[in-house]
Design a protein around this motif. Sequence first.
Motif, PDB file in Angstrom:
ATOM      1  N   GLN A   1       0.831  -1.212   0.000  1.00  7.17           N
ATOM      2  CA  GLN A   1       0.000   0.000   0.000  1.00  7.17           C
ATOM      3  C   GLN A   1       0.862   1.257   0.000  1.00  7.17           C
ATOM      4  OE1 GLN A   1      -2.743  -0.273   3.266  1.00  7.17           O
ATOM      5  NE2 GLN A   1      -3.993  -1.813   2.259  1.00  7.17           N
ATOM      6  N   THR A   2       2.080   1.161   0.530  1.00  7.84           N
ATOM      7  CA  THR A   2       3.001   2.295   0.512  1.00  7.84           C
ATOM      8  C   THR A   2       3.508   2.558  -0.896  1.00  7.84           C
ATOM      9  OG1 THR A   2       3.720   1.778   2.749  1.00  7.84           O
ATOM     10  CG2 THR A   2       5.178   3.171   1.452  1.00  7.84           C
ATOM     11  N   PHE A   3       3.720   1.498  -1.651  1.00  9.96           N
ATOM     12  CA  PHE A   3       4.354   1.624  -2.960  1.00  9.96           C
ATOM     13  C   PHE A   3       3.361   1.705  -4.111  1.00  9.96           C
ATOM     14  CE2 PHE A   3       7.350  -0.475  -0.138  1.00  9.96           C
ATOM     15  CZ  PHE A   3       8.432   0.367  -0.263  1.00  9.96           C
ATOM     16  N   ILE A   4       2.220   1.060  -3.961  1.00  6.14           N
ATOM     17  CA  ILE A   4       1.225   1.042  -5.034  1.00  6.14           C
ATOM     18  C   ILE A   4      -0.004   1.787  -4.534  1.00  6.14           C
ATOM     19  CG2 ILE A   4      -0.160  -0.414  -6.554  1.00  6.14           C
ATOM     20  CD1 ILE A   4       1.950  -2.614  -6.097  1.00  6.14           C
ATOM     21  N   CYS A   5      -0.044   3.076  -4.832  1.00  7.81           N
ATOM     22  CA  CYS A   5      -1.162   3.906  -4.386  1.00  7.81           C
ATOM     23  C   CYS A   5      -1.311   5.096  -5.334  1.00  7.81           C
ATOM     24  CB  CYS A   5      -0.929   4.374  -2.950  1.00  7.81           C
ATOM     25  SG  CYS A   5       0.529   5.406  -2.750  1.00  7.81           S
ATOM     26  N   PRO A   6      -2.499   5.697  -5.374  1.00 11.55           N
ATOM     27  CA  PRO A   6      -2.714   6.841  -6.274  1.00 11.55           C
ATOM     28  C   PRO A   6      -1.776   8.009  -5.988  1.00 11.55           C
ATOM     29  CG  PRO A   6      -4.810   6.030  -5.428  1.00 11.55           C
ATOM     30  CD  PRO A   6      -3.734   5.289  -4.706  1.00 11.55           C
ATOM     31  N   GLU A   7      -1.427   8.225  -4.711  1.00 14.50           N
ATOM     32  CA  GLU A   7      -0.551   9.353  -4.357  1.00 14.50           C
ATOM     33  C   GLU A   7       0.824   9.233  -5.012  1.00 14.50           C
ATOM     34  OE1 GLU A   7      -3.655   8.814  -1.337  1.00 14.50           O
ATOM     35  OE2 GLU A   7      -2.104   7.450  -2.046  1.00 14.50           O
ATOM     36  N   SER A   8       1.318   8.024  -5.168  1.00 18.28           N
ATOM     37  CA  SER A   8       2.641   7.863  -5.777  1.00 18.28           C
ATOM     38  C   SER A   8       2.636   8.280  -7.247  1.00 18.28           C
ATOM     39  CB  SER A   8       3.147   6.426  -5.627  1.00 18.28           C
ATOM     40  OG  SER A   8       2.364   5.535  -6.386  1.00 18.28           O
ATOM     41  N   VAL A   9       1.500   8.142  -7.908  1.00 19.26           N
ATOM     42  CA  VAL A   9       1.394   8.547  -9.310  1.00 19.26           C
ATOM     43  C   VAL A   9       1.111  10.043  -9.406  1.00 19.26           C
ATOM     44  CG1 VAL A   9       0.083   8.234 -11.436  1.00 19.26           C
ATOM     45  CG2 VAL A   9       0.603   6.259 -10.000  1.00 19.26           C
ATOM     46  N   GLU A  10       0.226  10.522  -8.552  1.00 24.30           N
ATOM     47  CA  GLU A  10      -0.181  11.929  -8.611  1.00 24.30           C
ATOM     48  C   GLU A  10       0.934  12.878  -8.182  1.00 24.30           C
ATOM     49  OE1 GLU A  10      -3.528  11.754  -6.014  1.00 24.30           O
ATOM     50  OE2 GLU A  10      -4.777  10.696  -7.477  1.00 24.30           O
ATOM     51  N   GLN A  11       1.655  12.534  -7.116  1.00 23.60           N
ATOM     52  CA  GLN A  11       2.660  13.447  -6.568  1.00 23.60           C
ATOM     53  C   GLN A  11       4.041  13.283  -7.197  1.00 23.60           C
ATOM     54  OE1 GLN A  11       2.716  13.173  -2.289  1.00 23.60           O
ATOM     55  NE2 GLN A  11       0.489  13.207  -2.163  1.00 23.60           N
ATOM     56  N   LYS A  12       4.239  12.233  -7.942  1.00 22.94           N
ATOM     57  CA  LYS A  12       5.517  11.928  -8.609  1.00 22.94           C
ATOM     58  C   LYS A  12       6.673  11.973  -7.607  1.00 22.94           C
ATOM     59  CE  LYS A  12       3.618  13.458 -12.826  1.00 22.94           C
ATOM     60  NZ  LYS A  12       3.473  13.077 -14.048  1.00 22.94           N
ATOM     61  N   GLU A  13       7.686  12.811  -7.846  1.00 22.00           N
ATOM     62  CA  GLU A  13       8.840  12.868  -6.935  1.00 22.00           C
ATOM     63  C   GLU A  13       8.458  13.381  -5.556  1.00 22.00           C
ATOM     64  OE1 GLU A  13      12.420  14.793  -8.162  1.00 22.00           O
ATOM     65  OE2 GLU A  13      12.703  13.444  -9.854  1.00 22.00           O
ATOM     66  N   GLY A  14       7.326  14.034  -5.451  1.00 21.48           N
ATOM     67  CA  GLY A  14       6.885  14.555  -4.155  1.00 21.48           C
ATOM     68  C   GLY A  14       6.433  13.463  -3.203  1.00 21.48           C
TER      69      GLY A  14
END
Length: 124
Positions: free
Chosen positions: A26-39
């Motif tokens: 859940q830490t690695f595969i989540c919408p936030e990781s795609v939306e925030q990119k390097e952030g």
Amino acid sequence: FLGAKINYGGRVTDDKDKLLISTILQTFICPESVEQKEGYKYSTSGLYYAPTAETIEDFVTYIKGLPLYPMPEAFGLHENCNITCAQDEAFKLLTGMQSMVSLNAGGGEGGSADTVMDDTAASI
């Protein structure tokens, strides 16, 4: 869970494993990781993230900037994991030393196995 099953195959042996893998992923595969990119940071220190590099050299530069010996946070573990690991390594070292000390060695002024281990532990 499907991603974990594909990635880890038959090594998921019980419900606790399923829960652990799902929680970690859940830490690695989540919408936030795609939306925030390097952030979006994968660790609390912010050191681990998906770089928006465009060339192989950019990726290599990012990877070379990572620690050679990563902290437990790189694997989603608590920092106390280092303490447990260090204790285990010290125990194995002292056990190995004890197995090399001859208890009944003749001659010289050598000490007992406990004395040698205590002296070595004190010097570390």
